[in-house]
Motif scaffolding. Sequence first.
Motif, mmCIF file in Angstrom:
data_model
loop_
_atom_site.group_PDB
_atom_site.id
_atom_site.type_symbol
_atom_site.label_atom_id
_atom_site.label_comp_id
_atom_site.label_asym_id
_atom_site.label_seq_id
_atom_site.Cartn_x
_atom_site.Cartn_y
_atom_site.Cartn_z
ATOM 1 N N VAL A 60 0.839 -1.203 0.000
ATOM 2 C CA VAL A 60 0.000 0.000 0.000
ATOM 3 C C VAL A 60 0.870 1.247 0.000
ATOM 4 O O VAL A 60 0.607 2.208 -0.732
ATOM 5 C CB VAL A 60 -0.963 -0.026 1.203
ATOM 6 N N GLY A 61 1.930 1.254 0.803
ATOM 7 C CA GLY A 61 2.839 2.396 0.821
ATOM 8 C C GLY A 61 3.531 2.606 -0.517
ATOM 9 O O GLY A 61 3.685 3.741 -0.974
ATOM 10 N N LEU A 62 3.930 1.517 -1.146
ATOM 11 C CA LEU A 62 4.579 1.621 -2.456
ATOM 12 C C LEU A 62 3.612 2.155 -3.509
ATOM 13 O O LEU A 62 3.984 3.029 -4.314
ATOM 14 C CB LEU A 62 5.117 0.252 -2.864
ATOM 15 N N LEU A 63 2.374 1.658 -3.509
ATOM 16 C CA LEU A 63 1.384 2.164 -4.460
ATOM 17 C C LEU A 63 1.103 3.644 -4.235
ATOM 18 O O LEU A 63 0.953 4.414 -5.188
ATOM 19 C CB LEU A 63 0.083 1.365 -4.354
ATOM 20 N N PHE A 64 1.034 4.071 -2.960
ATOM 21 C CA PHE A 64 0.822 5.486 -2.663
ATOM 22 C C PHE A 64 1.973 6.331 -3.190
ATOM 23 O O PHE A 64 1.755 7.394 -3.789
ATOM 24 C CB PHE A 64 0.669 5.691 -1.152
ATOM 25 N N LYS A 65 3.196 5.874 -2.995
ATOM 26 C CA LYS A 65 4.350 6.631 -3.479
ATOM 27 C C LYS A 65 4.377 6.692 -5.000
ATOM 28 O O LYS A 65 4.722 7.729 -5.580
ATOM 29 C CB LYS A 65 5.641 6.017 -2.944
ATOM 30 N N ALA A 117 1.467 11.842 -9.997
ATOM 31 C CA ALA A 117 0.748 13.110 -9.884
ATOM 32 C C ALA A 117 1.716 14.293 -9.916
ATOM 33 O O ALA A 117 1.448 15.307 -10.584
ATOM 34 C CB ALA A 117 -0.081 13.126 -8.606
ATOM 35 N N LEU A 118 2.836 14.190 -9.225
ATOM 36 C CA LEU A 118 3.804 15.294 -9.219
ATOM 37 C C LEU A 118 4.451 15.486 -10.584
ATOM 38 O O LEU A 118 4.618 16.624 -11.044
ATOM 39 C CB LEU A 118 4.871 15.046 -8.153
ATOM 40 N N VAL A 119 4.801 14.403 -11.251
ATOM 41 C CA VAL A 119 5.395 14.521 -12.588
ATOM 42 C C VAL A 119 4.367 15.082 -13.566
ATOM 43 O O VAL A 119 4.690 15.947 -14.393
ATOM 44 C CB VAL A 119 5.945 13.160 -13.069
ATOM 45 N N GLY A 120 3.123 14.633 -13.469
ATOM 46 C CA GLY A 120 2.077 15.181 -14.332
ATOM 47 C C GLY A 120 1.858 16.658 -14.097
ATOM 48 O O GLY A 120 1.701 17.438 -15.040
ATOM 49 N N LEU A 150 2.694 22.304 -15.782
ATOM 50 C CA LEU A 150 3.194 23.657 -15.536
ATOM 51 C C LEU A 150 4.232 24.072 -16.564
ATOM 52 O O LEU A 150 4.221 25.208 -17.051
ATOM 53 C CB LEU A 150 3.785 23.746 -14.136
ATOM 54 N N VAL A 151 5.139 23.176 -16.936
ATOM 55 C CA VAL A 151 6.166 23.511 -17.911
ATOM 56 C C VAL A 151 5.531 23.794 -19.265
ATOM 57 O O VAL A 151 5.871 24.771 -19.927
ATOM 58 C CB VAL A 151 7.210 22.366 -18.004
ATOM 59 N N ARG A 152 4.564 22.978 -19.682
ATOM 60 C CA ARG A 152 3.897 23.234 -20.970
ATOM 61 C C ARG A 152 3.114 24.536 -20.956
ATOM 62 O O ARG A 152 3.070 25.259 -21.943
ATOM 63 C CB ARG A 152 2.968 22.075 -21.322
ATOM 64 N N LYS A 153 2.466 24.826 -19.823
ATOM 65 C CA LYS A 153 1.661 26.046 -19.713
ATOM 66 C C LYS A 153 2.541 27.281 -19.820
ATOM 67 O O LYS A 153 2.221 28.218 -20.556
ATOM 68 C CB LYS A 153 0.904 26.042 -18.385
ATOM 69 N N PHE A 154 3.654 27.304 -19.106
ATOM 70 C CA PHE A 154 4.494 28.494 -19.112
ATOM 71 C C PHE A 154 5.351 28.602 -20.360
ATOM 72 O O PHE A 154 5.646 29.713 -20.800
ATOM 73 C CB PHE A 154 5.382 28.538 -17.847
ATOM 74 N N THR A 155 5.741 27.470 -20.959
ATOM 75 C CA THR A 155 6.520 27.578 -22.189
ATOM 76 C C THR A 155 5.647 27.924 -23.371
ATOM 77 O O THR A 155 6.086 28.616 -24.298
ATOM 78 C CB THR A 155 7.284 26.273 -22.480
#
Length: 67
Positions: free
Chosen positions: A39-44, A50-53, A58-63
């Motif tokens: 469960v901890g591994l799946l959460f990570k 989510a963070l990479v997405g 953000l990078v696509r929006k600002f570029t």
Amino acid sequence: MDLRRTFAALPWWVTWVAIPLVALLVFGGLIANIVGFIVGLLFKVLLFVALVGGLVYLVRKFTSSGT
């Protein structure tokens, strides 16, 4: 003596209730650790995705707005 004969000679509640309870008593901590780890591994993994997405968004929006 054959193992099937041994279990066949036992009452049904020993085979289906008592033996699984003893197994949970003996291996319960191990099972809980394995489930907790998964469960901890799946959460990570989900947090990483989510963070990479969000970073890609953000990078696509600002570029795209800069050009």
